[in-house]
Design a protein around this motif. Structure first.
Motif, PDB file in Angstrom:
ATOM      1  N   ASP A  58       0.840  -1.178   0.000  1.00  0.00           N
ATOM      2  CA  ASP A  58       0.000   0.000   0.000  1.00  0.00           C
ATOM      3  C   ASP A  58       0.882   1.236   0.000  1.00  0.00           C
ATOM      4  N   TYR A 103       0.884   5.001   1.176  1.00  0.00           N
ATOM      5  CA  TYR A 103       0.172   5.865   2.113  1.00  0.00           C
ATOM      6  C   TYR A 103       0.785   7.251   2.044  1.00  0.00           C
ATOM      7  N   PRO A 141      -0.386  10.498   3.549  1.00  0.00           N
ATOM      8  CA  PRO A 141      -1.312  11.339   4.308  1.00  0.00           C
ATOM      9  C   PRO A 141      -0.949  12.818   4.174  1.00  0.00           C
ATOM     10  N   ASP A 201      -3.093  14.006   8.297  1.00  0.00           N
ATOM     11  CA  ASP A 201      -4.397  13.352   8.279  1.00  0.00           C
ATOM     12  C   ASP A 201      -4.192  11.843   8.306  1.00  0.00           C
ATOM     13  N   ASN A 202      -4.578  11.232   9.405  1.00  0.00           N
ATOM     14  CA  ASN A 202      -4.405   9.776   9.542  1.00  0.00           C
ATOM     15  C   ASN A 202      -5.745   9.049   9.503  1.00  0.00           C
ATOM     16  N   SER A 203      -6.731   9.638   8.842  1.00  0.00           N
ATOM     17  CA  SER A 203      -8.083   9.078   8.848  1.00  0.00           C
ATOM     18  C   SER A 203      -8.259   7.844   7.968  1.00  0.00           C
ATOM     19  N   ASN A 204      -7.336   7.576   7.056  1.00  0.00           N
ATOM     20  CA  ASN A 204      -7.529   6.453   6.149  1.00  0.00           C
ATOM     21  C   ASN A 204      -6.229   5.673   5.907  1.00  0.00           C
ATOM     22  N   PRO A 205      -5.595   5.163   6.967  1.00  0.00           N
ATOM     23  CA  PRO A 205      -4.344   4.431   6.748  1.00  0.00           C
ATOM     24  C   PRO A 205      -4.602   3.039   6.175  1.00  0.00           C
ATOM     25  N   PRO A 206      -3.649   2.496   5.428  1.00  0.00           N
ATOM     26  CA  PRO A 206      -3.794   1.126   4.933  1.00  0.00           C
ATOM     27  C   PRO A 206      -3.611   0.136   6.081  1.00  0.00           C
ATOM     28  N   LYS A 207      -3.969  -1.114   5.840  1.00  0.00           N
ATOM     29  CA  LYS A 207      -3.803  -2.150   6.859  1.00  0.00           C
ATOM     30  C   LYS A 207      -2.344  -2.356   7.207  1.00  0.00           C
ATOM     31  N   ARG A 254       0.413   5.916  11.770  1.00  0.00           N
ATOM     32  CA  ARG A 254      -1.002   5.904  12.144  1.00  0.00           C
ATOM     33  C   ARG A 254      -1.317   6.888  13.272  1.00  0.00           C
TER      34      ARG A 254
END
Length: 125
Positions: free
Chosen positions: A27, A29, A31, A53-59, A87
């Motif tokens: 992934d 990422y 941010p 912005d850490n609202s949509n981190p990958p797994k 994160r």
């Protein structure tokens, strides 16, 4: 080159294909940096929280995180933070002793992105 071509033709004639090495999907990422932003003024020696912005981190985040100071189009060798979790959304940094000027920070993890330019009031020569 001839050997690779011959092998491909031979495998093709036999109805076989050479398997390409598989790579684990990663992934990316990136941010967005929220602070510092345009209009921010830091002073050498102060502590600040760099935030993103850490609202949509990958797994899975595959690389270690670090923050560099950037001036113009060049990343400086000044590491402001390293080894933190992307994160988290923030990390505290100490503003380094630099010559007064415009800077940005570069947030590295799986990808690098940078903040808006902001002013650091540092040392004057």
């Amino acid at each position: 080159m001839f050997t690779k071509t011959l092998a491909a033709v031979t495998l093709g004639a036999l109805g076989m294909t050479a398997a390409a090495p598989t790579r684990e999907a990663r992934d990316v990422y990136v941010p967005p940096v929220l602070y510092p932003h345009a209009g921010t003024v830091w002073f050498s020696g102060q502590k600040h929280n760099v935030t993103w912005d850490n609202s949509n981190p990958p797994k899975s985040i595959s690389n270690g995180a670090f923050i560099l100071l950037r001036t113009g189009t060049f990343e400086t060798p000044v590491v402001l933070a390293h080894g933190f979790d992307l994160r988290a959304g923030r990390v505290e940094v100490t503003v380094p002793e630099v010559i007064t000027g415009n800077f940005s920070i570069v947030l590295f993890g799986d990808s690098g992105n940078w903040s808006d330019d902001f002013l650091i009031n540092g040392v004057d020569f």
